[in-house]
Design a protein around this motif. Structure first.
Motif, PDB file in Angstrom:
ATOM      1  N   LEU A   1       0.841  -1.200  -0.021  1.00 44.08           N
ATOM      2  CA  LEU A   1      -0.045  -0.018  -0.039  1.00 44.08           C
ATOM      3  C   LEU A   1       0.916   1.359   0.275  1.00 44.08           C
ATOM      4  O   LEU A   1       1.843   1.349   0.743  1.00 44.08           O
ATOM      5  CB  LEU A   1      -0.776   0.035   1.208  1.00 44.08           C
ATOM      6  N   LEU A   2       0.505   2.212  -0.894  1.00 39.82           N
ATOM      7  CA  LEU A   2       1.026   3.558  -0.939  1.00 39.82           C
ATOM      8  C   LEU A   2       0.075   4.358  -0.369  1.00 39.82           C
ATOM      9  O   LEU A   2      -1.290   4.589  -0.765  1.00 39.82           O
ATOM     10  CB  LEU A   2       1.596   4.064  -2.173  1.00 39.82           C
ATOM     11  N   VAL A   3       0.319   5.574   0.644  1.00 36.82           N
ATOM     12  CA  VAL A   3      -0.541   6.212   1.079  1.00 36.82           C
ATOM     13  C   VAL A   3       0.139   7.679   1.034  1.00 36.82           C
ATOM     14  O   VAL A   3       1.044   7.880   1.536  1.00 36.82           O
ATOM     15  CB  VAL A   3      -0.946   6.188   2.613  1.00 36.82           C
ATOM     16  N   HIS A   4      -0.763   8.581   0.241  1.00 36.94           N
ATOM     17  CA  HIS A   4      -0.493   9.985   0.160  1.00 36.94           C
ATOM     18  C   HIS A   4      -1.127  10.716   1.362  1.00 36.94           C
ATOM     19  O   HIS A   4      -1.999  10.436   2.035  1.00 36.94           O
ATOM     20  CB  HIS A   4      -1.055  10.625  -1.184  1.00 36.94           C
ATOM     21  N   GLY A   5      -0.363  11.884   1.620  1.00 41.64           N
ATOM     22  CA  GLY A   5      -0.894  12.633   2.906  1.00 41.64           C
ATOM     23  C   GLY A   5      -0.619  11.594   4.203  1.00 41.64           C
ATOM     24  O   GLY A   5      -1.199  11.745   5.003  1.00 41.64           O
ATOM     25  N   GLY A   6       0.595  11.151   4.265  1.00 41.19           N
ATOM     26  CA  GLY A   6       0.995   9.902   5.378  1.00 41.19           C
ATOM     27  C   GLY A   6       0.780  10.597   6.574  1.00 41.19           C
ATOM     28  O   GLY A   6       0.666   9.693   7.644  1.00 41.19           O
ATOM     29  N   ALA A   7       1.271  11.907   6.743  1.00 39.54           N
ATOM     30  CA  ALA A   7       1.165  12.392   8.340  1.00 39.54           C
ATOM     31  C   ALA A   7      -0.155  13.004   8.726  1.00 39.54           C
ATOM     32  O   ALA A   7      -0.305  13.439   9.823  1.00 39.54           O
ATOM     33  CB  ALA A   7       2.264  13.602   8.459  1.00 39.54           C
ATOM     34  N   SER A   8      -1.158  12.865   7.813  1.00 45.14           N
ATOM     35  CA  SER A   8      -2.637  13.279   8.107  1.00 45.14           C
ATOM     36  C   SER A   8      -3.300  12.417   9.034  1.00 45.14           C
ATOM     37  O   SER A   8      -2.661  11.354   9.360  1.00 45.14           O
ATOM     38  CB  SER A   8      -3.387  13.621   6.947  1.00 45.14           C
ATOM     39  N   GLY A   9      -4.440  12.862   9.601  1.00 45.15           N
ATOM     40  CA  GLY A   9      -5.205  11.679  10.503  1.00 45.15           C
ATOM     41  C   GLY A   9      -5.429  10.524   9.436  1.00 45.15           C
ATOM     42  O   GLY A   9      -5.460   9.294   9.901  1.00 45.15           O
ATOM     43  N   ILE A  10      -6.076  10.590   8.211  1.00 49.93           N
ATOM     44  CA  ILE A  10      -6.270   9.522   7.308  1.00 49.93           C
ATOM     45  C   ILE A  10      -5.006   8.902   7.130  1.00 49.93           C
ATOM     46  O   ILE A  10      -4.988   7.463   7.193  1.00 49.93           O
ATOM     47  CB  ILE A  10      -6.817   9.891   6.099  1.00 49.93           C
ATOM     48  N   GLY A  11      -3.714   9.370   6.878  1.00 49.54           N
ATOM     49  CA  GLY A  11      -2.506   8.874   6.510  1.00 49.54           C
ATOM     50  C   GLY A  11      -1.957   7.823   7.503  1.00 49.54           C
ATOM     51  O   GLY A  11      -1.757   6.748   7.371  1.00 49.54           O
TER      52      GLY A  11
END
Length: 329
Positions: free
Chosen positions: A143-153
Motif C-alpha cells: 500500500l502507498l498512502v499520500h498525505g501520510g502524516a494526516s489523520g487519514i494517512g
C-alpha cells in the motif's frame, strides 16, 4: 446547547459559537452528550462552501465525536443509555449534543481516552471503505498512502501494517517522514525533495504497489498510475490538488488497473452500519492490543475552534486535531 455554526463561506473567521436547541431524534437514532469531536477536511470544505451537508443533515459541521449516550432508540444494538461511545455523525458534531444513528456508534476501545476516541470514526470509516472495502487490499499486497502524516494517512498505514502489509507513505517534510516511520510506515517519502514515482520503482524493483490511497488527485493521477503494479487499484478520496489530471488509458488497459473514488457522507445509513460492524470486528481488537495507536496532534477547547481550523488549514499537523467540550477526559 452550545454549538459551532458556519456564518457564510470563508476562512476560520466564519466559525462562531452559538446557542442551539438540542437535536430531536428520529427512529433508530441516539443523542450523544459530546465530550470531544474530530476536525476533518470535509469540515474545512463545508466551511469554505464547497461541501454542503446532505439533505436532512444538520447544518453544523462535525462528522465524528466521542461522548456518552443520554437517550434514544437502542433497538437492535448492544448499547445502553450511559455508554461511552465514539460515533460517525451525519453532521452536527461541533456541539454539546449530537444525534446520530445508533448503528453508527462504537464502544470506545479499551485504553483510549475520549479525546483519542473522538479522532477514530470519520478517519477509520474512510480508510476501511477505501482501502479494504473498495480497493480490496489483500494478504501479501503493498500500500502507498499520500498525505501520510494526516489523520487519514496515519490511520491507513497503521491499520495496513498491523494486518501484515508493507506500507509506504508520502509527507511534506523530513520531520514528518521521520514521524510516520516511527509510527511503523516501512518507508516515508518526502514529496518535496523526492520523486515518489522513482522511489516506489526502486523500493519495489519496478513492480509497483498494489493499492494507492490518494487525497491529492490533479497531477498525482498520472504519477499514481505509473506507481501501480499489474491489477493495481487507485482509490481517491479527495481532490486537494485539483479536479483534472492526465489519465494514461493504455497503462490502465494493459496493466488491468482499477481507478475508483468515493465520498462517505452521502452513503446510506445501512452501508455505514456495515462498516461500523467490520471495524469493531477487525480493527478494534488491533487498537486494544496496542498494534494501532491513534495519533492526536493538538487539542483545543471548542471556543478555540478558529485556532483549530487555522492549524488544519496550515496542514502541518501529524495526526488528528480535536476540540473538547466541558468535562471532557
Amino acid at each position: 446547547m452550545k454549538a459551532i455554526e458556519i456564518k457564510g463561506a470563508g476562512g476560520p473567521e466564519v466559525l462562531h459559537v452559538c446557542e442551539r436547541e438540542k437535536p430531536s431524534l428520529k427512529a433508530g437514532e441516539v443523542l450523544i452528550r459530546v465530550k470531544a469531536a474530530g476536525i476533518n477536511r470535509p469540515d474545512v470544505a463545508q466551511r469554505q462552501g464547497s461541501y454542503p451537508p446532505p439533505k436532512g443533515a444538520s447544518d453544523l459541521p462535525g462528522l465524528e465525536v466521542a461522548g456518552v449516550i443520554v437517550e434514544g432508540d437502542l433497538s437492535g444494538t448492544n448499547l445502553n443509555i450511559g455508554d461511552a461511545v465514539c460515533a460517525l455523525t451525519p453532521g452536527g458534531g461541533y456541539a454539546e449534543y449530537v444525534a446520530t444513528p445508533a448503528a453508527h456508534c462504537l464502544p470506545i476501545p479499551q485504553g483510549l481516552s475520549m479525546v483519542e476516541a473522538a479522532g477514530l470514526p470519520e478517519t477509520y470509516f474512510t480508510v476501511w471503505v477505501n482501502v479494504f472495502d473498495r480497493a480490496g487490499l489483500a494478504e501479501g499486497e503493498t500500500l502507498l498512502v499520500h498525505g501520510g502524516a494526516s489523520g487519514i494517512g496515519t490511520t491507513a498505514f497503521q491499520i495496513a501494517k498491523a494486518m501484515g502489509h508493507t506500507v509506504y507513505a508520502t509527507a511534506g517534510s523530513d520531520e514528518r517522514v521521520q514521524a510516520i516511520e516511527a509510527l511503523g510506515c516501512d518507508k516515508g517519502i518526502n514529496y518535496k525533495t523526492q520523486d515518489f514515482v522513482d522511489v516506489i520503482a526502486e523500493l519495489t524493483n519496478k513492480r509497483g504497489v498494489d493499492v494507492i490511497l490518494d487525497m491529492v488527485a490533479g497531477d498525482y493521477i498520472s504519477k499514481n498510475i505509473r506507481c501501480l503494479a499489474e491489477d493495481g487499484r487507485l482509490s481517491m478520496i479527495a481532490i486537494m490538488g485539483g479536479r483534472m489530471g492526465e489519465l494514461d488509458a493504455a497503462r490502465i488497459v494493459f496493466k488491468r488497473l482499477t481507478v475508483t473514488g468515493s465520498s462517505l457522507r452521502p452513503r446510506s445509513d445501512e452501508y455505514k452500519a456495515k462498516i461500523a460492524r467490520a471495524l469493531q470486528e477487525k480493527v478494534w481488537p488491533l487498537i486494544e492490543a496496542g498494534k494501532i495507536k491513534p495519533v492526536v496532534h493538538a487539542v483545543f477547547d471548542y471556543q478555540e475552534i478558529r485556532q483549530a481550523h487555522e492549524m488544519m488549514d496550515a496542514g502541518e499537523q501529524i495526526g488528528k486535531i480535536i476540540i473538547t467540550f466541558p468535562d471532557s477526559e
